[in-house]
Design a protein around this motif. Structure first.
Motif, PDB file in Angstrom:
ATOM      1  N   UNK A   6      36.658  29.466 -15.649  1.00  0.00           N
ATOM      2  CA  UNK A   6      36.388  28.546 -16.747  1.00  0.00           C
ATOM      3  C   UNK A   6      35.397  27.456 -16.370  1.00  0.00           C
ATOM      4  N   UNK A   7      34.977  27.437 -15.126  1.00  0.00           N
ATOM      5  CA  UNK A   7      34.109  26.359 -14.662  1.00  0.00           C
ATOM      6  C   UNK A   7      32.650  26.635 -15.032  1.00  0.00           C
ATOM      7  N   UNK A   8      32.029  25.641 -15.589  1.00  0.00           N
ATOM      8  CA  UNK A   8      30.611  25.710 -15.898  1.00  0.00           C
ATOM      9  C   UNK A   8      29.846  25.673 -14.581  1.00  0.00           C
ATOM     10  N   UNK A   9      28.852  26.504 -14.456  1.00  0.00           N
ATOM     11  CA  UNK A   9      28.032  26.491 -13.249  1.00  0.00           C
ATOM     12  C   UNK A   9      27.257  25.190 -13.178  1.00  0.00           C
ATOM     13  N   UNK A  10      27.110  24.672 -11.981  1.00  0.00           N
ATOM     14  CA  UNK A  10      26.447  23.372 -11.800  1.00  0.00           C
ATOM     15  C   UNK A  10      25.049  23.348 -12.391  1.00  0.00           C
ATOM     16  N   UNK A  11      24.351  24.463 -12.399  1.00  0.00           N
ATOM     17  CA  UNK A  11      22.995  24.480 -12.962  1.00  0.00           C
ATOM     18  C   UNK A  11      22.998  24.256 -14.473  1.00  0.00           C
ATOM     19  N   UNK A  12      24.146  24.478 -15.123  1.00  0.00           N
ATOM     20  CA  UNK A  12      24.263  24.267 -16.566  1.00  0.00           C
ATOM     21  C   UNK A  12      24.681  22.842 -16.918  1.00  0.00           C
ATOM     22  N   UNK A  13      25.049  22.071 -15.911  1.00  0.00           N
ATOM     23  CA  UNK A  13      25.583  20.737 -16.115  1.00  0.00           C
ATOM     24  C   UNK A  13      24.458  19.697 -16.109  1.00  0.00           C
ATOM     25  N   UNK A  14      24.347  18.903 -17.192  1.00  0.00           N
ATOM     26  CA  UNK A  14      23.373  17.805 -17.161  1.00  0.00           C
ATOM     27  C   UNK A  14      23.700  16.845 -16.014  1.00  0.00           C
ATOM     28  N   UNK A  15      22.671  16.374 -15.337  1.00  0.00           N
ATOM     29  CA  UNK A  15      22.861  15.520 -14.166  1.00  0.00           C
ATOM     30  C   UNK A  15      23.666  14.267 -14.499  1.00  0.00           C
ATOM     31  N   UNK A  16      23.378  13.648 -15.619  1.00  0.00           N
ATOM     32  CA  UNK A  16      24.091  12.427 -15.988  1.00  0.00           C
ATOM     33  C   UNK A  16      25.574  12.672 -16.204  1.00  0.00           C
TER      34      UNK A  16
END
Length: 78
Positions: A6-16
């Motif tokens: 269920x974890x979003x990949x870090x590359x999909x996560x906005x930095x802020x």
């Protein structure tokens, strides 16, 4: 290595958002406990946030929420 599906990949996560979650462990735990679709809704809602203070406020509200706060809940138009 145990991977949370269920974890979003870090590359999909906005930095802020990533930075703000790192500063609030309860919100971070809540975010990553959600199904991927709910995580994506939160990520999509952050696209309208214009400052780091607003982002932190949004993330802090996740820690206090049993649901998914929207930007209009946090920053109502006048």
């Amino acid at each position: 290595m145990d991977i949370n599906k269920n974890k979003i990949y870090e590359s999909d996560m906005p930095m802020g958002l990533d930075i703000a979650l790192a500063q609030n462990q309860k919100a971070n735990d809540y975010f990553y406990s959600l199904p991927e679709a709910a995580q994506k809704q939160i990520i999509d809602a952050t696209h309208g946030i214009g400052s780091k203070e607003e982002m932190q406020g949004y993330v802090d509200s996740l820690a206090q929420s049993s649901g998914n706060p929207s930007l209009s809940d946090l920053y109502p138009t006048q």
